[in-house]
Design a protein around this motif. Sequence first.
Motif, mmCIF file in Angstrom:
data_model
loop_
_atom_site.group_PDB
_atom_site.id
_atom_site.type_symbol
_atom_site.label_atom_id
_atom_site.label_comp_id
_atom_site.label_asym_id
_atom_site.label_seq_id
_atom_site.Cartn_x
_atom_site.Cartn_y
_atom_site.Cartn_z
ATOM 1 N N PRO A 1 0.806 -1.231 0.000
ATOM 2 C CA PRO A 1 0.000 0.000 0.000
ATOM 3 C C PRO A 1 0.831 1.270 0.000
ATOM 4 N N GLU A 2 2.040 1.203 0.531
ATOM 5 C CA GLU A 2 2.926 2.379 0.524
ATOM 6 C C GLU A 2 3.775 2.424 -0.753
ATOM 7 N N SER B 1 -2.902 4.675 4.272
ATOM 8 C CA SER B 1 -2.505 3.586 3.367
ATOM 9 C C SER B 1 -2.675 2.213 4.008
#
Length: 1021
Positions: A883-884, A962
């Motif tokens: 997600p990052e 995130s």
Amino acid sequence: MTKAPDETGIAPQACRLETGGHIDRDRTLRFRFDGRTLTGHPGDTLASALLANGVRLVARSFKYHTPRGILAEGAEDPSGLVALGRGARHEPNTRATMTTLTDGLEARSQNAWPSLRWDAAALMRPLSAFMPVGFYYKTFQWPPQVWPLAEPVLRRMAGLGTSPRQPDPDTYEHRTAHCDVLVVGAGPAGLMAAWAALAAGARVILADERASLGGCLLKERTVLNDAPAADWVQTVLGELTSDSRVTVLPATTVTGQHDHGFWLAAERIYDRPDTDPAAAGPRQRLWHIRAKQTVLATGAIERPLVFAGNDRPGVMLAGSVRAYLNQYAVAPGHKAVVFASHDEGYRTALDLVAAGIPVAAVVDPRADVRGPLPDRVRALGVPVRDGYVIGDTRGTASGGLSAVSVHRYRTGGDMVSVGEWLDIDLLATSGGWNPTLHLHAHTGARPIWDAETLAFQPDPDRGPAWLAGACGGLKPLDAVLLSGREAGRGAAEAAGLRLPEGGSPCPTVAPDDPAQATAGTRRAALWAVPKPAVANGKRFVDLQSDVTVEDVALAHREGLESVEHLKRYTALGMGTDQGKTSNVTGLTLLAAARHQPIPEVGTTTFRAPYTPITLGALAGTATGEQFAPVRRSPLHDVQAEAGAVFQATGLWLRPRFFPRDGETLAEAVQREVRTTRERVGMVDVSFLGKIDIQGPDAAEFLNRVYVNGWTGLPVGKVRYGLMLREDGMVLDDGTTARLAEDHFAMTTTTANAGRVMEHLEHALQVYWPELDVRLVSTTDAWAAIALAGPRSRQLLTFVTDLDVSNDALPFMGVATGDVCGIPARVFRISFSGELAYEINVPAGYGETLWRRLSQAGSALGLTPYGSEALGVMRIEKGHVAGPELDGRTTPHDLGLGRMVSTKKSFIGHRLLERPALTDPDRPRLVGLVPEDGRTRLLAGSQIIAVEHAGAPPPIPRLGHISSACSGPSVGHPVALGFLTGGLEQWADQTVLVTYPLKGTQVRARVVPPQFYDPEGSRQNA
């Protein structure tokens, strides 16, 4: 023709001719249309069977819901769209003209309610003056409150058929084929081309979109070699099908041409005459064809004339009328008028008379028409109205044609007489022929306007090298046959085959055959007949999208002068027929409005597919579980025995959690995290990408692909690395161990393993081919298990003689030796933040390792954990992951800017220095905790300023969440996110985390992203 109507009002077989046609009269097929049971014969299409039963009204138009019938007899037909089947086998927007009649076929009309004959939406036709093209763009945009009310109504009315909601029960497949010569089209030119190529020794694929091969030779009363043309067709097909070097594909549409001789073709297996629809097997097959040479023999498409009321059922193309008469033994009407701007229409008059159908007149806009065909028609007593046009039509209560008005016409566009009405039920029209050059143009070849034929012709200097027959602009039958033979021979020779002497002989065509009598005749450039003052009917250019002559003029007045803009504004040619009968007429009308020559206006872009392809054929067998290959860890079975619940992650099936005694997901994850933090846990990490890198220049290579330095990494040590794309954005992160001076073992994230391998190979082959480095993916070669927790070292000492103490194997170290009696690599790395070891063994030993570790660790409280617990622990530790690493972040955004070396260059180095990527106001990684210490923060939430709580949109966005979890190890929910300016601007401040889809707003405090053991004392223990 028999005309005995039954109680339904339909006369069964009312329009079936008593003799002739290429149908099997010995067998009767029953089918249903709109609930009525009708009959036909093998060899019929659904369209011919409907016409044979006297069914003329088959559909309603898209916009005005006017009655529509059958216009053509092939893929160009814009009107006869029906729905086939029911339930899961419901197939909307299917052309009746291209549907092979089968016993038990069920078809229904569409776009009508409550019935086809009485359509409620047709009540809006009187309002058509208020609904020109683009009216919805303008009418409902102001005031703003109107559009939300109008949009649902417009969406319900839009479209034609409805898509099925159930899963498709049929199967589809793909097949790959190679050939020397691909011949597209099995008419006279295509048959000759395939025959000639075979005689030269070529491997041939012959494909045609029709179930019955022969093209116009089946549709005309042509004589070849003093016998019916159908006999010659059967002779040639017999030779082709009996040779193993030839693949004949009926009911197969070649839909697109691609680079390097690659073609796609969709075979409708259930439409093949030799296929039993009840037999098991695929419904359709998508062919991937690689051809050394290709011959296009795709024929030509007849162009309708445009006049008021030209959309009524009973108005048909003249060539299609001949096809129904001669191939299907169907009379589309009982009294006819022929309206044509060239001599081709007179052939239709001759065939109608031969079938016993009275012809009230042949209407021809040309004055003083003379020639073999007009003279033969006059000799039969048929009135020829040369210098006349059709101005308007009348219809019956159901919309069918009942009369036409005939007007004297003066060149230049004036009608100089009051219309004389003729009572008829069939009008055969023809405005000329357009070569079917779609496949030729798929490579970008632009067609060339030919003022003599009044049509766009293919550019012979571009596209496929071999064009044959009408597709190349040739019309006389003897020239068509000769062009097919020469194209087939030329293609075989270009494919590297030696041609024998002689070759396949062209059949002889009688000089007085009507197919020979139209060459060189003058054509009238009549694109749209002027509308009489008293005419009520619209002049339709595109019968599927309800685009009229006036719509084209309106688009021009509103400044849409490009053909591409005209297409999109009016929807001209954007239907399922892609404007096969309307595009040329539409652009000529635009050219007239612009006062420019037709070639300067040009054409729209031809794109694949040539005709629609069902999504099932495109997918083939790649559906459901077969949509993509499933990858399983070497430890899959043993983890399944342990009760793992698996989850698809990309192509991998990963254990999500290991429930015990009915635990929920949340309860199991809490237990797995707690046990790992307090004792020891075991997780499968075989899914991580693994790349083996060897060679004298391996260290220098890593130095160039990672942002940090690698040449000084000692043997036996591991380093965390970050690699960028060329644009300066993070591509992936992972650890790489140095096993020897010239040997490294790299790990990547699971999702990016293939992308990283491709990236590295590209760099070696393109950027630095001088480096002596070799790469190989070893992801599937190793099984990997990570032991994490304060007791992991104790467990490891039970099963190995390696010294795994902190002095001998410190954090970020690697050792090689036996574990559980298995050769292994042991890496001292940690994703959880705990004391941890990652053990890699050959894949075949993975299950043994898992079982032995489970047995040895039972006394220490060992628990297996899955990807959910792994994710929770990495969020608590502040480690970045998918997600990052979403392709939009830089090392500085992730708080890893200090890793970026300033002493060397690497991929992405220069673009990383762009001011926008080093701007201190960019969103940077931060940690967030709820102020109340208990409300979960949701991934995907937006971050806004507290003062904007409750404010109406638009609201300035400061960032987003995130990753988030409940934070069992720290006692409160935590989240990672990106916030404008990062910690430098927001440390210890409060922001508002909002999730509009669920209507939640949570006050959260901005903190460093390392929530658990920020000093790292546990992983370094």
